[in-house]
Design a protein around this motif. Structure first.
Motif, PDB file in Angstrom:
ATOM      1  N   LEU A 225       2.261 -16.491   3.549  1.00 32.21           N
ATOM      2  CA  LEU A 225       1.478 -15.261   3.438  1.00 32.21           C
ATOM      3  C   LEU A 225       2.096 -14.153   4.285  1.00 32.21           C
ATOM      4  N   ARG A 226       2.522 -14.491   5.497  1.00 32.40           N
ATOM      5  CA  ARG A 226       3.143 -13.482   6.355  1.00 32.40           C
ATOM      6  C   ARG A 226       4.448 -12.966   5.747  1.00 32.40           C
ATOM      7  N   VAL A 227       5.226 -13.875   5.169  1.00 33.99           N
ATOM      8  CA  VAL A 227       6.484 -13.467   4.533  1.00 33.99           C
ATOM      9  C   VAL A 227       6.201 -12.542   3.351  1.00 33.99           C
ATOM     10  N   ALA A 228       5.195 -12.889   2.540  1.00 34.85           N
ATOM     11  CA  ALA A 228       4.839 -12.066   1.379  1.00 34.85           C
ATOM     12  C   ALA A 228       4.340 -10.693   1.809  1.00 34.85           C
ATOM     13  N   LEU A 229       3.592 -10.643   2.910  1.00 33.79           N
ATOM     14  CA  LEU A 229       3.064  -9.367   3.393  1.00 33.79           C
ATOM     15  C   LEU A 229       4.194  -8.447   3.846  1.00 33.79           C
ATOM     16  N   LYS A 230       5.122  -8.977   4.608  1.00 36.82           N
ATOM     17  CA  LYS A 230       6.251  -8.153   5.050  1.00 36.82           C
ATOM     18  C   LYS A 230       7.074  -7.692   3.850  1.00 36.82           C
ATOM     19  N   ALA A 231       7.262  -8.584   2.881  1.00 36.87           N
ATOM     20  CA  ALA A 231       8.024  -8.230   1.680  1.00 36.87           C
ATOM     21  C   ALA A 231       7.341  -7.094   0.920  1.00 36.87           C
ATOM     22  N   ALA A 232       6.005  -7.084   0.917  1.00 36.37           N
ATOM     23  CA  ALA A 232       5.269  -6.020   0.226  1.00 36.37           C
ATOM     24  C   ALA A 232       5.499  -4.672   0.908  1.00 36.37           C
ATOM     25  N   TYR A 233       5.481  -4.653   2.225  1.00 41.66           N
ATOM     26  CA  TYR A 233       5.779  -3.413   2.951  1.00 41.66           C
ATOM     27  C   TYR A 233       7.219  -2.964   2.676  1.00 41.66           C
ATOM     28  N   ASP A 234       8.148  -3.910   2.761  1.00 43.27           N
ATOM     29  CA  ASP A 234       9.563  -3.568   2.592  1.00 43.27           C
ATOM     30  C   ASP A 234       9.857  -3.060   1.186  1.00 43.27           C
TER      31      ASP A 234
ATOM     32  N   TRP B 101      -3.640 -21.432  -2.019  1.00 50.26           N
ATOM     33  CA  TRP B 101      -3.292 -20.157  -1.401  1.00 50.26           C
ATOM     34  C   TRP B 101      -2.046 -19.552  -2.052  1.00 50.26           C
ATOM     35  N   ALA B 102      -1.090 -20.394  -2.420  1.00 45.16           N
ATOM     36  CA  ALA B 102       0.146 -19.894  -3.037  1.00 45.16           C
ATOM     37  C   ALA B 102      -0.170 -19.125  -4.315  1.00 45.16           C
ATOM     38  N   SER B 103      -1.141 -19.615  -5.076  1.00 45.23           N
ATOM     39  CA  SER B 103      -1.536 -18.939  -6.308  1.00 45.23           C
ATOM     40  C   SER B 103      -2.107 -17.556  -6.004  1.00 45.23           C
ATOM     41  N   GLU B 104      -2.949 -17.469  -4.976  1.00 44.34           N
ATOM     42  CA  GLU B 104      -3.550 -16.184  -4.615  1.00 44.34           C
ATOM     43  C   GLU B 104      -2.509 -15.224  -4.045  1.00 44.34           C
ATOM     44  N   ILE B 105      -1.580 -15.757  -3.254  1.00 49.18           N
ATOM     45  CA  ILE B 105      -0.511 -14.920  -2.690  1.00 49.18           C
ATOM     46  C   ILE B 105       0.369 -14.372  -3.804  1.00 49.18           C
ATOM     47  N   GLU B 106       0.688 -15.223  -4.771  1.00 52.49           N
ATOM     48  CA  GLU B 106       1.533 -14.798  -5.891  1.00 52.49           C
ATOM     49  C   GLU B 106       0.849 -13.705  -6.707  1.00 52.49           C
ATOM     50  N   GLN B 107      -0.428 -13.885  -6.989  1.00 51.35           N
ATOM     51  CA  GLN B 107      -1.163 -12.882  -7.761  1.00 51.35           C
ATOM     52  C   GLN B 107      -1.201 -11.545  -7.022  1.00 51.35           C
ATOM     53  N   ALA B 108      -1.475 -11.592  -5.718  1.00 52.12           N
ATOM     54  CA  ALA B 108      -1.532 -10.354  -4.931  1.00 52.12           C
ATOM     55  C   ALA B 108      -0.175  -9.669  -4.890  1.00 52.12           C
ATOM     56  N   SER B 109       0.896 -10.449  -4.798  1.00 50.74           N
ATOM     57  CA  SER B 109       2.249  -9.894  -4.678  1.00 50.74           C
ATOM     58  C   SER B 109       2.720  -9.228  -5.967  1.00 50.74           C
ATOM     59  N   LYS B 110       2.061  -9.520  -7.082  1.00 53.77           N
ATOM     60  CA  LYS B 110       2.461  -8.942  -8.371  1.00 53.77           C
ATOM     61  C   LYS B 110       1.722  -7.650  -8.705  1.00 53.77           C
ATOM     62  N   ILE B 111       0.778  -7.241  -7.871  1.00 54.38           N
ATOM     63  CA  ILE B 111       0.015  -6.021  -8.143  1.00 54.38           C
ATOM     64  C   ILE B 111       0.954  -4.816  -8.066  1.00 54.38           C
TER      65      ILE B 111
ATOM     66  N   ALA C 281      -4.453  -6.216  -0.832  1.00 54.13           N
ATOM     67  CA  ALA C 281      -4.874  -7.558  -1.249  1.00 54.13           C
ATOM     68  C   ALA C 281      -4.304  -8.624  -0.322  1.00 54.13           C
ATOM     69  N   LEU C 282      -3.047  -8.451   0.082  1.00 55.61           N
ATOM     70  CA  LEU C 282      -2.428  -9.419   0.996  1.00 55.61           C
ATOM     71  C   LEU C 282      -3.060  -9.340   2.386  1.00 55.61           C
ATOM     72  N   LEU C 283      -3.412  -8.132   2.817  1.00 60.47           N
ATOM     73  CA  LEU C 283      -4.092  -7.989   4.111  1.00 60.47           C
ATOM     74  C   LEU C 283      -5.475  -8.634   4.074  1.00 60.47           C
ATOM     75  N   ASP C 284      -6.149  -8.536   2.934  1.00 64.72           N
ATOM     76  CA  ASP C 284      -7.450  -9.203   2.793  1.00 64.72           C
ATOM     77  C   ASP C 284      -7.291 -10.719   2.916  1.00 64.72           C
ATOM     78  N   LEU C 285      -6.233 -11.249   2.297  1.00 65.62           N
ATOM     79  CA  LEU C 285      -5.974 -12.688   2.405  1.00 65.62           C
ATOM     80  C   LEU C 285      -5.667 -13.067   3.851  1.00 65.62           C
ATOM     81  N   GLU C 286      -4.898 -12.216   4.527  1.00 68.59           N
ATOM     82  CA  GLU C 286      -4.562 -12.502   5.924  1.00 68.59           C
ATOM     83  C   GLU C 286      -5.813 -12.482   6.800  1.00 68.59           C
ATOM     84  N   GLN C 287      -6.694 -11.535   6.536  1.00 66.48           N
ATOM     85  CA  GLN C 287      -7.934 -11.461   7.304  1.00 66.48           C
ATOM     86  C   GLN C 287      -8.778 -12.718   7.091  1.00 66.48           C
ATOM     87  N   MET C 288      -8.820 -13.195   5.854  1.00 66.95           N
ATOM     88  CA  MET C 288      -9.564 -14.415   5.554  1.00 66.95           C
ATOM     89  C   MET C 288      -8.932 -15.613   6.268  1.00 66.95           C
TER      90      MET C 288
END
Length: 476
Positions: A212-221, A161-171, A180-187
């Protein structure tokens, strides 16, 4: 090896006096080689053999060897220990504490405090202690082994999961990154809802889920959408999501839980082996399954970590504010000057390019009629509450309000193109707002309104299909 002859009811039995575990046996009573212990002045068993049998039984005993009332007798039977009586009829039995060294100093921490008396009830305390020590040792060893295998699975899952979170966070695109992060959260939510078993919770709610939750908030911020994170209800609810702690702490959390309730991998630890009423006298000489320090450290730790996980992604204090409120100077979204929500009134009439930017002209026309100069006739219209209401003859005026929105688009989601006839909604900066009265007579009231807005975040696009507005795109 020193030895002596022991008088017993069956004749003379050879006794070794310095074998491992039997050192210090007193064989100097009354000038003979007969041990000066035991109520008969001699013992009706071979100390060497029974000591070895007890040690062998202790080493082979585990938490599955017995359950409750039968435990002590089962242990003694396997070791070949039998009762004997003195002339007065009192019952005695071999007490391992009298002749053996501590067979397991790690677990039998109170060995030296136990009595070496061979009275039946006293000797039973030693057997109870041996049973509890062997059971705690073997159950905890199994629990540790079970968790070690489980921990590998859990951390491998975290890594995936860390690999997928990292890839999504770099978009680069804010819409695509958050999406992408919301899709991961839904899954992850779907996996978590599929089962609420304890092991599934460790897999789906602990570790990567917190990351994942931390990465999602960071993406919004990081994309200037902290207000959206709060307004759109991304705040986490009270749940079991938390960080995965170090392997030793996680193992102890697992084993404390397994001891009380069991898991699909590790059985509950209960009954006489754990130290209940059938073994409690001996259990007090055995090290607890978990030390007081460990229990104190772990008490409420899951809940504490879950609360910590919630706090680190708690949104700021933002409230929904509409552009009408911003225009009146009555409010704005905190930390975002003149930002408000544009609810999509009007349809796109024109799309133009201006200096590399896309501008939309959105128009909404509304009109309605109203009566004025009304005169009653002598014709009855209705009777209301006992009162006659007469028909009226009125003149009809018209009220017209034309609204124009000039909306400059910012960055749009990938592949999105706004078309004439579309309706758009989103968060915009109010650059200008003015209203004009063009006519104000009894017969005609006409006004116009102009909004100049700059789009910060596109929330929704609606498009006419078969005469109805249909959502063709929604972003968060």
């Amino acid at each position: 090896m020193a030895s002596g002859l022991l008088a017993s009811g069956c004749g003379l039995v050879k006794v070794n006096t310095n074998i491992p575990g039997l050192e210090g046996l007193n064989t100097s009573g009354g000038g003979s080689e007969t041990p000066s212990v035991g109520p008969l002045g001699g013992l009706p068993y071979d100390e060497d053999e029974v000591g070895k049998a007890v040690l062998a039984t202790f080493k082979s005993w585990d938490y599955t060897s017995c359950e409750n009332a039968e435990c002590v007798n089962a242990f003694k039977k396997k070791a070949g220990v039998t009762d004997y009586k003195d002339k007065g009829g009192y019952i005695y039995q071999f007490n391992p504490r009298r002749t053996l060294k501590n067979p397991d100093p790690t677990w039998l921490t109170g060995w030296d405090k136990m009595s070496d008396d061979e009275k039946f009830n006293t000797a039973d305390e030693t057997y109870q202690a041996l049973i509890v020590a062997a059971s705690r040792r073997t159950w905890l060893a199994k629990c540790h082994a079970d968790y070690a295998a489980l921990d590998k699975e859990l951390r491998a899952n975290d890594t995936k999961w860390a690999s997928e979170i990292e890839q999504a966070s770099k978009i680069p695109s804010p819409y695509k990154r958050i999406g992408a992060l919301l899709d991961l959260e839904q899954m992850a939510d779907k996996n978590a809802r599929a089962s609420n078993q304890y092991l599934d919770n460790l897999m789906n709610n602990v570790g990567f889920r917190r990351d994942l939750r931390v990465a999602l908030k960071a993406a919004y911020d990081s994309t200037g959408r902290d207000y959206l994170y709060a307004i759109e209800g991304r705040a986490p609810r009270g749940d079991e999501v938390r960080a995965r702690l170090d392997p030793t702490t996680e193992r102890d959390l697992y084993c404390i839980r397994a001891a009380g309730y069991g898991t699909p991998k590790t059985p509950e630890f209960k009954g006489a082996p754990a130290g209940n009423a059938y073994t409690e006298r001996g259990a007090k000489y055995v090290k607890p399954l978990f030390s007081e320090e460990t229990r104190k450290k772990l008490d409420g730790l899951r809940e504490k970590e879950a609360r910590k996980s919630i706090e680190e992604v708690r949104p700021g204090k933002f409230s929904q504010v509409y552009i009408s409120t911003v225009a009146k100077g009555e409010g704005e979204i905190a930390g975002h000057p003149k930002l408000g929500y544009y609810g999509g009134f009007g349809e796109v009439k024109k799309v133009t390019q201006n200096g590399g930017k896309t501008e939309l002209e959105i128009v909404q026309n509304s009109s309605n009629e109203y009566p004025y100069n009304c005169v009653e006739t002598n014709k009855i219209h209705s009777i209301q509450n006992g009162r006659i209401v007469y028909r009226e003859i009125c003149q009809w005026g018209k009220k017209i309000h034309d609204t124009t929105v000039r909306l400059t688009l910012g960055e749009l989601p990938e592949g999105v193109k706004i078309q004439v006839g579309d309706k758009v909604e989103g968060y915009t900066i109010v650059q200008k707002h003015e209203e004009k009265k063009l006519a104000d007579t009894q017969a005609l009231k006409k006004s116009s309104e102009l909004w100049v807005l700059e789009l910060e975040h596109l929330s929704k696009v609606l498009r006419k299909e078969k005469g109805k507005d249909k959502v063709v795109g929604r972003w968060f």
